[in-house]
Design a protein around this motif. Structure first.
Motif, short mmCIF file in Angstrom:
data_model
loop_
_atom_site.label_atom_id
_atom_site.label_comp_id
_atom_site.label_asym_id
_atom_site.label_seq_id
_atom_site.Cartn_x
_atom_site.Cartn_y
_atom_site.Cartn_z
N ARG A 99 0.77 -1.15 0.01
CA ARG A 99 0.00 0.02 0.02
C ARG A 99 0.77 1.40 0.05
O ARG A 99 1.94 1.18 0.55
CB ARG A 99 -0.84 0.07 1.27
CG ARG A 99 -1.74 -1.19 1.53
CD ARG A 99 -3.12 -1.25 1.22
NE ARG A 99 -3.86 -2.34 1.48
CZ ARG A 99 -4.74 -2.41 2.56
NH1 ARG A 99 -4.94 -1.43 3.33
NH2 ARG A 99 -5.39 -3.59 2.71
N GLU A 100 0.28 2.34 -0.40
CA GLU A 100 1.04 3.73 -0.47
C GLU A 100 0.44 4.24 0.75
O GLU A 100 -0.79 4.63 0.49
CB GLU A 100 1.12 4.36 -1.75
CG GLU A 100 1.82 5.26 -1.71
CD GLU A 100 1.83 6.29 -3.21
OE1 GLU A 100 0.95 6.53 -3.73
OE2 GLU A 100 2.91 5.97 -3.74
N THR A 155 0.26 13.62 -2.21
CA THR A 155 0.15 13.25 -3.40
C THR A 155 1.27 12.01 -3.76
O THR A 155 1.84 11.82 -2.79
CB THR A 155 0.16 14.14 -4.61
OG1 THR A 155 1.84 14.63 -4.72
CG2 THR A 155 -0.54 15.49 -4.51
N SER A 156 0.95 11.11 -4.48
CA SER A 156 1.76 9.94 -4.80
C SER A 156 3.10 10.52 -5.28
O SER A 156 4.06 9.82 -4.65
CB SER A 156 1.11 9.11 -5.90
OG SER A 156 2.11 7.93 -5.91
N GLU A 157 3.10 11.48 -6.09
CA GLU A 157 4.53 11.98 -6.62
C GLU A 157 5.32 12.50 -5.27
O GLU A 157 6.52 12.54 -4.91
CB GLU A 157 4.18 13.10 -7.30
CG GLU A 157 3.82 12.65 -8.80
CD GLU A 157 2.34 12.53 -8.75
OE1 GLU A 157 1.49 12.65 -7.78
OE2 GLU A 157 2.05 11.49 -9.54
N ILE A 182 5.06 11.38 -2.27
CA ILE A 182 5.57 10.37 -1.67
C ILE A 182 6.94 9.62 -2.40
O ILE A 182 7.89 9.32 -1.46
CB ILE A 182 4.43 9.34 -1.33
CG1 ILE A 182 3.10 9.86 -0.63
CG2 ILE A 182 5.00 7.98 -0.61
CD1 ILE A 182 3.55 10.51 0.73
N THR A 183 6.62 9.44 -3.46
CA THR A 183 7.68 8.81 -4.07
C THR A 183 9.11 9.64 -4.43
O THR A 183 10.18 8.79 -4.39
CB THR A 183 7.16 8.14 -5.65
OG1 THR A 183 6.54 9.26 -6.42
CG2 THR A 183 6.27 6.88 -5.36
N ARG A 220 -0.18 7.67 2.03
CA ARG A 220 -0.16 8.96 1.58
C ARG A 220 -0.08 10.12 2.59
O ARG A 220 0.28 11.29 2.39
CB ARG A 220 -0.71 9.41 0.13
CG ARG A 220 -0.61 8.46 -1.02
CD ARG A 220 -1.11 8.88 -2.17
NE ARG A 220 -2.37 8.48 -2.34
CZ ARG A 220 -2.81 7.40 -2.98
NH1 ARG A 220 -1.63 6.61 -3.17
NH2 ARG A 220 -4.18 6.84 -2.95
#
Ligand code: IPE
Ligand code: IPE
Ligand code: MG
Length: 249
Positions: free
Chosen positions: A234-235, A241-243, A245-246, A237
């Motif tokens: 799972r991410e 935003t997902s960006e 996090i990554t 957050r």
């Protein structure tokens, strides 16, 4: 074990909360009484603790008896209370051997005297253990916990020990039964039911929720590892935003 090798030891949940559900159905399926199911849930607790220890999880909280469970037939309530006493006594040696610290949350004063005494003894005996903390939710209800916190905070305000402006998330947190536990990272519920049932409402605000059809007495290490693998896919957050996090912004 294969599954354990797939687990990233750098991303294990610190605090796992478990709603151990399905004991009654497990027993019924075998033509036995519900309490037989509760008794057979002990192996699952042992395996879960072992598995959590193996991967480095520091806290496991298990829902053993809810405030609502007092409304079950008297016979079942009594049997559960007796089981709590015998299980605490029989597991103490294992807790010491495995360096498990036992804590409790809930309105434990409402437990029968013998259960309360046994619980307090196990908490005392294990207080210096530090490999993993097993918190038993006994006569626990999240709403009751919040009411209790509001009362204690109000008393401090009335006594001028605390100003209203000082009431914060941190202050509320510190008045909950779980004051010395981190937020729940992962909540596991067995037996296919998909609800919270008044468990750790505040503490699960951002937990990942994992539901499995396995009935609690059948729950084994491999099932726990399945939940951890899913958790790691799972991410989380936390509103970002997902960006973000990554790229770790
Ligand atoms: C969970 O199993 C244990 C407790 C609530 C004490 P249940 O007793 O709820 O089992 P089911 O849901 O009836 O199968
Ligand atoms: C929740 O299970 C409480 C515990 C596991 C101790 P229940 O079986 O009592 O929950 P509901 O009533 O079905 O939601
Ligand atoms: Mg149930």
């Amino acid at each position: 074990m294969d599954k354990e090798l797939r687990i990233d030891k750098n991303n294990v949940p610190n605090h796992v909360a478990i709603i151990m559900d399905g004991n009654g159905r497990w027993a019924k399926g075998r033509g036995m009484s519900r309490i037989f199911g509760h008794r057979n849930g002990l192996t699952a607790i042992r395996e879960t603790l072992q598995a959590a220890s193996d991967i480095g999880t520091k806290a496991v909280t298990i829902y053993a008896f809810s405030t609502e469970n007092w409304n079950r037939p008297k016979l079942e309530v009594n049997a559960l209370m007796n089981l709590i006493v015998s299980a605490l006594n029989s597991e103490l040696e294992g807790f010491m051997r495995n360096n498990v610290r036992v804590e409790s949350i809930g309105n434990i004063e409402s437990l029968p005297k013998k259960a309360l005494k046994t619980l307090k003894n196990v908490i005392k005996e294990t207080q210096s253990n530090d490999s993993i903390t097993l918190t038993l939710a006994l006569s626990y209800g999240a709403r009751e916990e919040i009411v209790n916190a509001v009362k204690n905070i109000s008393k401090k305000v009335v006594n001028n020990e605390l100003h209203i402006e000082e009431i914060s998330e941190k202050i509320i947190n510190s008045h909950l039964y779980t004051f010395n536990l981190p937020d729940v990272d992962l909540m596991i519920r067995t037996s296919g039911e998909q609800r919270i049932s008044n468990f750790l409402l505040w503490q699960m605000a951002y937990a990942e929720l994992y539901f499995t059809d396995v009935l609690w007495p059948d729950f084994r290490k491999e099932h726990f590892f399945d939940a951890i693998i899913e958790y790691q896919n799972r991410e989380r957050r936390f509103g970002k935003t997902s960006e973000q996090i990554t790229t770790k912004k």
